[in-house]
Design a protein around this motif. Structure first.
Motif, PDB file in Angstrom:
ATOM      1  N   THR A 111       0.783  -1.181  -0.032  1.00 40.05           N
ATOM      2  CA  THR A 111       0.088   0.135  -0.057  1.00 40.05           C
ATOM      3  C   THR A 111       0.788   1.526   0.184  1.00 40.05           C
ATOM      4  O   THR A 111       0.728   2.146  -0.705  1.00 40.05           O
ATOM      5  N   THR A 112       1.926   1.208   0.965  1.00 41.68           N
ATOM      6  CA  THR A 112       2.837   2.522   0.986  1.00 41.68           C
ATOM      7  C   THR A 112       3.281   2.707  -0.297  1.00 41.68           C
ATOM      8  O   THR A 112       3.516   3.847  -0.823  1.00 41.68           O
ATOM      9  N   LEU A 113       4.059   1.778  -0.975  1.00 45.99           N
ATOM     10  CA  LEU A 113       4.463   1.881  -2.531  1.00 45.99           C
ATOM     11  C   LEU A 113       3.608   2.222  -3.451  1.00 45.99           C
ATOM     12  O   LEU A 113       3.863   2.977  -4.329  1.00 45.99           O
ATOM     13  N   PHE A 114       2.490   1.611  -3.498  1.00 38.19           N
ATOM     14  CA  PHE A 114       1.603   1.682  -4.852  1.00 38.19           C
ATOM     15  C   PHE A 114       0.454   2.762  -4.825  1.00 38.19           C
ATOM     16  O   PHE A 114       0.120   3.002  -5.687  1.00 38.19           O
ATOM     17  N   GLN A 115       0.061   2.997  -3.570  1.00 35.70           N
ATOM     18  CA  GLN A 115      -1.102   3.720  -3.447  1.00 35.70           C
ATOM     19  C   GLN A 115      -0.907   5.111  -3.256  1.00 35.70           C
ATOM     20  O   GLN A 115       0.282   5.698  -3.339  1.00 35.70           O
ATOM     21  N   TYR A 116      -1.902   6.167  -3.221  1.00 34.57           N
ATOM     22  CA  TYR A 116      -2.004   7.263  -3.054  1.00 34.57           C
ATOM     23  C   TYR A 116      -1.588   7.354  -1.156  1.00 34.57           C
ATOM     24  O   TYR A 116      -1.801   6.452  -0.763  1.00 34.57           O
ATOM     25  N   GLY A 117      -0.738   8.392  -0.968  1.00 34.72           N
ATOM     26  CA  GLY A 117      -0.321   8.515   0.464  1.00 34.72           C
ATOM     27  C   GLY A 117      -0.530   9.966   1.322  1.00 34.72           C
ATOM     28  O   GLY A 117      -1.179  10.650   0.517  1.00 34.72           O
ATOM     29  N   PRO A 118      -0.063   9.853   2.347  1.00 30.74           N
ATOM     30  CA  PRO A 118      -0.112  11.245   3.310  1.00 30.74           C
ATOM     31  C   PRO A 118       0.213  12.359   2.387  1.00 30.74           C
ATOM     32  O   PRO A 118       1.397  12.156   1.660  1.00 30.74           O
ATOM     33  N   THR A 119      -0.537  13.358   2.403  1.00 34.49           N
ATOM     34  CA  THR A 119      -0.379  14.438   1.536  1.00 34.49           C
ATOM     35  C   THR A 119       1.329  15.249   2.005  1.00 34.49           C
ATOM     36  O   THR A 119       2.130  15.653   1.213  1.00 34.49           O
ATOM     37  N   LYS A 120       1.734  14.838   3.177  1.00 35.17           N
ATOM     38  CA  LYS A 120       2.892  15.607   3.784  1.00 35.17           C
ATOM     39  C   LYS A 120       3.861  14.687   3.519  1.00 35.17           C
ATOM     40  O   LYS A 120       5.224  14.917   3.652  1.00 35.17           O
ATOM     41  N   GLY A 121       3.793  13.357   3.035  1.00 36.12           N
ATOM     42  CA  GLY A 121       4.857  12.499   2.492  1.00 36.12           C
ATOM     43  C   GLY A 121       5.181  11.317   3.605  1.00 36.12           C
ATOM     44  O   GLY A 121       4.542  11.136   4.717  1.00 36.12           O
ATOM     45  N   ILE A 122       5.964  10.543   3.192  1.00 31.45           N
ATOM     46  CA  ILE A 122       6.085   9.366   4.026  1.00 31.45           C
ATOM     47  C   ILE A 122       7.791   9.137   4.642  1.00 31.45           C
ATOM     48  O   ILE A 122       8.073   8.232   5.294  1.00 31.45           O
ATOM     49  N   VAL A 123       8.457  10.282   4.195  1.00 32.98           N
ATOM     50  CA  VAL A 123       9.971  10.135   4.548  1.00 32.98           C
ATOM     51  C   VAL A 123      10.268  11.114   5.455  1.00 32.98           C
ATOM     52  O   VAL A 123      11.714  11.466   5.568  1.00 32.98           O
ATOM     53  N   ALA A 124       9.561  12.063   6.134  1.00 36.36           N
ATOM     54  CA  ALA A 124       9.668  13.084   6.800  1.00 36.36           C
ATOM     55  C   ALA A 124      10.670  12.815   8.012  1.00 36.36           C
ATOM     56  O   ALA A 124      11.438  13.582   8.454  1.00 36.36           O
ATOM     57  N   ASP A 125      10.566  11.532   8.491  1.00 36.55           N
ATOM     58  CA  ASP A 125      11.442  11.100   9.719  1.00 36.55           C
ATOM     59  C   ASP A 125      12.720  10.958   9.129  1.00 36.55           C
ATOM     60  O   ASP A 125      13.745  11.322   9.936  1.00 36.55           O
ATOM     61  N   LEU A 126      12.923  10.160   8.246  1.00 33.35           N
ATOM     62  CA  LEU A 126      14.272  10.280   7.490  1.00 33.35           C
ATOM     63  C   LEU A 126      14.932  11.439   7.183  1.00 33.35           C
ATOM     64  O   LEU A 126      16.105  11.855   7.448  1.00 33.35           O
TER      65      LEU A 126
END
Lengths: 427, 427
Positions: free
Chosen positions: B76-91
């Motif tokens: 889901t993380t790779l293929f779908q729509y995701g959070p508008t703010k993004g998924i790598v903010a922590d990194l």
């Protein structure tokens, strides 16, 4: 002293009730993670495999090598900045020819970060000043009304499927000194209504657009997903006079995580010096100010996916089409079962019967607002989307949108049972 | 009758001379493919390998698994729509802490499609009406003036490195009924000038911003690439009062083809109902109307690259830094050699000596316009960028920008020899 900002001092689009509605929907979805959700319009995930990404990438890079690119040029294509219009316009054009019978010159294609960026660019190009107005089919996809708000562009709703209203609205606006520039429409399985334009209405719309000197912005994310066989030609395939700007998306036919969309904009644009470009070239100039260019990574992976499927996504999507069609059939059947015809009028319940796509609309005998949505999630474990935010000029207060794309048949049956209980409890 | 559009009827930003200048530069570059080019600001490609992409992707997906995500959630993380703010903010936050000593709350990070989208969002959020003005350090990166034009936002130039002028300009504008909202600056190795703000000037700028109630938009694509050791703290690292909105980019520190950038916007925003969010949350709302969310594919690959390098890009970029530093040293040395000090005044030639980054500026004794650029490409086989388009209020007509990022040392030496011949022929 620390900086504090006031929302009232920021751009007006941030204070828009539409955004609040979307935010609230997301919050409720997070608060009730176990609720069955008819809300999201995202595609089914069952056909995705993480291992495929590297394969698609390899296919695309091999394709570049096969076209005679050196290893250095392949590397440059993947890793560097690239042409603003994109690198897979040729593959997109082949796919459009195969799938839609639509002959698009690759030079008229701009590859965008989702269809959303395409909308933003088209709206920005066409609407130059405060008198320039965008007509939108209502109820209307929130992405386009949102992009218009971000750009301070006025949108004027036209009731869905009413060509006479379109012409009348354009004339009224012109009489008021406004300049109606274009009409935004989703002719196939519209979001949110699920409805489609009949073939004869498509030709009629193009005539009206010519008479009223409007461009037509055709957005087509769902066209593949017909419940019964018998697809209709896109407006762009019928367009003999370059009236139509076509917005395409790979979010539903490939996958959303690439965020790949495109615009076909073959309209000639004449500069004061007499030179002529295509509208696509002008959109590319604007794009250099929004995202510079669409990620080569996304283009390469989707490009590889197109090549893998011989640029025939309709065929590749046959299992997905069957899945959504079966889901929609279950939804409509379960609505029939839970709301027998004899009871419907008394209950004040009705729904439309879309011929495909992800969405159907249910009319209910109560205000389908945020409070109702939350009550339904909390007490009945089922979620849906209020329709009112999709009506730019108000309306739809007793309507809700049901999406079948992210559920399976069993979940849909159970979801309709829960929803029926909620409707009966609220009637 | 076929549709024809007139450029004069489209949005004004499309008739901007700046865009014409950039288009012309691209055309000349295409017409003289064998010319040595000091024009492009793109990174050196020698460190890229196509085979790495799939590895980075795997590293990121394994990271998700290591955090307890199921295989379905990874998909889901790779293929779908995701959070508008993004998924790598922590990194990104970890990388900023390691590389810049900058403690950013991941909640204040919005991942964008390049820093360009970040600019667009920040400008849109801050500038709500026609009286809202953006101050820009001049000469100024064309991306920010372009984004302002696209949004119909007025920019007012302030001479680079002149804090008194900044305060005076803000006051003058306020006296005229305008609302200066923010000041855009590239403090490290600016594009186009190559200059940097001294450390004491950075503290001074933050004081001025506080006194004049301006936000500072700090754009930092080149900070890593110092010629001599001794990096300066970013404005954001010095910012104790949330005055600074920080724009970051992975185009130069990872690779441009992912189009990955981000904004750190930790300013509190108070809504009329008293609730508080971060400016980052407001930017995310706007982003839902520009690109919906940044491609998960790009975030995953760059995320894997960050993880591979233990979230320390400064270390990972040591070879690139050495490369650019050596190139800049060769450029400055060859300019010295071809224009001996004794001759320089007579010739009317001078240049600055940047301490790092990609760019230096050469003052020449003739108008360095498009005609000169084309003549130089045709007759001398060398390309550069005219500086005039970087001055929003005019200026820089006898200046040109030299970029060393995409050439090697031998090419730079040869390029300066050709350029010197052209300058002498044109003087």
């Amino acid at each position: 002293m620390s900086t504090h900002l006031s929302l009232a001092d920021l751009h007006g689009s941030l204070s828009d009730p539409l955004l609040d509605a979307m935010t609230f929907l997301n919050e409720v979805t997070e608060r009730y993670p176990d609720a069955l959700s008819f809300a999201p319009g995202r595609p089914h995930e069952g056909f995705f495999e993480t291992g495929q990404v590297a394969k698609y990438l390899d296919v695309y890079l091999d394709h570049l090598r096969g076209r005679g690119l050196t290893e250095d040029q392949v590397r440059t294509t993947l890793f560097q900045y690239g042409p603003t219009k994109g690198i897979v316009a040729d593959l997109i054009a082949r796919t459009l020819a195969n799938d839609e019978g639509l002959e698009a010159d690759p030079a008229s294609v701009v590859v965008t970060v989702g269809a959303q960026e395409g909308m933003l660019l088209v709206l920005r190009a066409l609407c130059a000043g405060p008198d320039d107005v965008l007509l939108v089919s209502s109820p209307c996809y929130v992405g386009v009304t949102g992009a218009a708000r971000l750009l301070d562009i006025t949108t004027v709703p036209v009731p869905e499927g009413d060509p006479a209203a379109l012409a009348a609205t354009a004339r009224r606006l012109r009489a008021e000194g406004k300049r109606p520039r274009a009409f935004y429409v989703v002719p196939d399985f519209a979001n949110p209504s699920g409805t489609s334009m009949p073939v004869e209405a498509r030709a009629g719309l193009l005539d009206t657009a010519a008479e009223e000197d409007l461009l037509v912005i055709e957005d087509n994310p769902y066209g593949f997903f017909a419940r019964a066989y018998g697809e209709r030609p896109t407006l762009k395939a019928l367009d003999r006079h370059r009236r139509v700007v076509y917005l395409g998306s790979f979010a539903k036919t490939c996958f959303p995580g690439a965020r790949l969309g495109y615009v076909v904009a073959d309209q000639p644009v004449t500069a004061p010096d007499g030179s002529t470009t295509l509208l696509a070239d002008q959109l590319a100039k604007l794009k250099s100010m929004t995202t510079v260019n669409t990620p080569a990574l996304s283009q390469a992976v989707i490009g590889g996916m197109l090549l893998t499927h011989d640029c025939r996504l309709r065929t590749a999507n046959a299992p997905a089409t069957a899945h959504y069609a079966a889901n929609l059939t279950v939804l409509l059947g379960e609505l029939e079962r839970h709301f027998p015809a004899a009871e419907r009028t008394r209950l004040g319940v009705s729904w439309n019967e879309p011929e495909g796509g992800f969405f159907a609309v249910l009319d209910v005998p109560f205000t389908a607002d945020e409070a109702a949505m939350e009550r339904c999630a909390r007490d009945h474990g089922v979620l849906w989307t209020p329709m009112a935010p999709f009506y730019p000029a108000g309306g739809g207060e007793r309507r809700l949108r049901l999406s079948v794309s992210a559920l399976n048949e069993r979940q849909i049956a159970e979801g309709v049972a829960r929803l029926a209980a909620f409707v009966r409890a609220s009637a």
